[in-house]
Design a protein around this motif. Sequence first.
Motif, PDB file in Angstrom:
ATOM      1  N   GLU A 111       0.868  -1.191   0.000  1.00 11.05           N
ATOM      2  CA  GLU A 111       0.000   0.000   0.000  1.00 11.05           C
ATOM      3  C   GLU A 111       0.898   1.232   0.000  1.00 11.05           C
ATOM      4  N   SER A 112       1.503   1.528  -1.133  1.00  7.29           N
ATOM      5  CA  SER A 112       2.475   2.617  -1.203  1.00  7.29           C
ATOM      6  C   SER A 112       1.864   3.974  -0.874  1.00  7.29           C
ATOM      7  N   ALA A 113       0.591   4.165  -1.255  1.00  4.71           N
ATOM      8  CA  ALA A 113      -0.071   5.446  -0.971  1.00  4.71           C
ATOM      9  C   ALA A 113      -0.195   5.662   0.536  1.00  4.71           C
ATOM     10  N   LYS A 114      -0.564   4.591   1.271  1.00  8.90           N
ATOM     11  CA  LYS A 114      -0.698   4.700   2.722  1.00  8.90           C
ATOM     12  C   LYS A 114       0.665   4.889   3.375  1.00  8.90           C
ATOM     13  N   LEU A 115       1.670   4.206   2.842  1.00  9.12           N
ATOM     14  CA  LEU A 115       3.022   4.374   3.378  1.00  9.12           C
ATOM     15  C   LEU A 115       3.514   5.795   3.167  1.00  9.12           C
ATOM     16  N   ASP A 116       3.278   6.332   1.981  1.00 14.56           N
ATOM     17  CA  ASP A 116       3.685   7.707   1.687  1.00 14.56           C
ATOM     18  C   ASP A 116       2.974   8.696   2.603  1.00 14.56           C
ATOM     19  N   GLN A 117       1.700   8.416   2.884  1.00 18.05           N
ATOM     20  CA  GLN A 117       0.926   9.300   3.755  1.00 18.05           C
ATOM     21  C   GLN A 117       1.467   9.266   5.184  1.00 18.05           C
ATOM     22  N   LEU A 118       1.746   8.069   5.687  1.00 18.79           N
ATOM     23  CA  LEU A 118       2.290   7.940   7.039  1.00 18.79           C
ATOM     24  C   LEU A 118       3.671   8.585   7.138  1.00 18.79           C
ATOM     25  N   ALA A 119       4.451   8.462   6.061  1.00 18.76           N
ATOM     26  CA  ALA A 119       5.818   8.978   6.083  1.00 18.76           C
ATOM     27  C   ALA A 119       5.864  10.493   6.198  1.00 18.76           C
ATOM     28  N   THR A 120       4.784  11.156   5.819  1.00 15.04           N
ATOM     29  CA  THR A 120       4.759  12.621   5.905  1.00 15.04           C
ATOM     30  C   THR A 120       4.411  13.104   7.315  1.00 15.04           C
ATOM     31  N   LEU A 121       3.888  12.210   8.151  1.00 13.22           N
ATOM     32  CA  LEU A 121       3.493  12.605   9.503  1.00 13.22           C
ATOM     33  C   LEU A 121       4.733  12.844  10.362  1.00 13.22           C
ATOM     34  N   ASP A 122       4.701  13.924  11.115  1.00 11.06           N
ATOM     35  CA  ASP A 122       5.846  14.296  11.936  1.00 11.06           C
ATOM     36  C   ASP A 122       5.687  13.746  13.355  1.00 11.06           C
ATOM     37  N   TYR A 123       6.793  13.646  14.059  1.00 10.51           N
ATOM     38  CA  TYR A 123       6.797  13.349  15.495  1.00 10.51           C
ATOM     39  C   TYR A 123       8.030  14.017  16.093  1.00 10.51           C
ATOM     40  N   PRO A 124       8.027  14.308  17.383  1.00  6.25           N
ATOM     41  CA  PRO A 124       9.152  15.026  17.987  1.00  6.25           C
ATOM     42  C   PRO A 124      10.481  14.300  17.787  1.00  6.25           C
ATOM     43  N   GLY A 125      11.451  15.011  17.220  1.00  7.63           N
ATOM     44  CA  GLY A 125      12.786  14.445  17.037  1.00  7.63           C
ATOM     45  C   GLY A 125      12.965  13.652  15.760  1.00  7.63           C
ATOM     46  N   LYS A 126      11.992  13.688  14.862  1.00  6.08           N
ATOM     47  CA  LYS A 126      12.061  12.845  13.660  1.00  6.08           C
ATOM     48  C   LYS A 126      13.315  13.112  12.835  1.00  6.08           C
ATOM     49  N   GLN A 127      13.618  14.365  12.565  1.00  2.00           N
ATOM     50  CA  GLN A 127      14.779  14.687  11.751  1.00  2.00           C
ATOM     51  C   GLN A 127      16.069  14.224  12.425  1.00  2.00           C
ATOM     52  N   GLU A 128      16.149  14.396  13.751  1.00  2.00           N
ATOM     53  CA  GLU A 128      17.336  13.971  14.483  1.00  2.00           C
ATOM     54  C   GLU A 128      17.467  12.445  14.482  1.00  2.00           C
ATOM     55  N   VAL A 129      16.322  11.743  14.534  1.00  6.12           N
ATOM     56  CA  VAL A 129      16.341  10.276  14.422  1.00  6.12           C
ATOM     57  C   VAL A 129      16.973   9.862  13.099  1.00  6.12           C
TER      58      VAL A 129
END
Length: 239
Positions: free
Chosen positions: A111-129
């Motif tokens: 389900e690439s569309a759902k994966l792409d959608q989830l991947a855009t969601l942010d959470y604290p520290g995501k970029q640092e992870v």
Amino acid sequence: METEQIQKELASYIGKLLRDNFGRGPETVFVSVKQPFITVYLRKFLSPMEKVLMSEKQESFVQSSRDILMKSLIPEIKAYMKLLTACEIEEFYYDWNLQNQSGMFVAICPESAKLDQLATLDYPGKQEVHEEINNVSQQAQKVPEEVVSIKLNERTIVVIRTGIFVTIEREFIRMGQTEVLRTAKRRVEKRLLHNSTRMESILDAKIDDSFTAWDFERDKSVILFIINPNQKGSNVLDK
């Protein structure tokens, strides 16, 4: 069927399947279904024979014997997941933390569309992870071509790396030496992840468990973090 019921059915099925094939099943099985992911976290999963082998420093033998068993169990697990979720499992990953007597399965639906959608969601520290994952990956082989991470729930973070293998690793894969490569990468990458004290600071949570597994044909890897937000990490970033 409601998601909660699917999770209960899967947990019960997997617990029984492992008990029937390993002689002893996990004490607890936590299943999380959030399309396109199905994650399974196993706790207190080590048979009496495996405990003896571990006490004799035979961890590699336990790993290899489990790998053999999993080859026959994965098709059954995928089929039951499809039966309950109506989702054809495209990718399946597993790993063990024998010292913690724990394990994980990660199944991914196409389900690439759902994966792409989830991947855009942010959470604290995501970029640092992502930065720390790149750092660990570079120490083990090279910086991945792409890193995607998703916080599935308060306790589960999935990290997907693609484009991770260097030339010599790809040659091992072409030669059919994936088991040797898997053994080596388990030791190196898991040691680096375990020694990464910065990750707990980034997430501001204790990491109870971490797992990593690879799909050699896809040049892809999945890392699973089980975190405990009630026990905070050392806040190094604020110093």
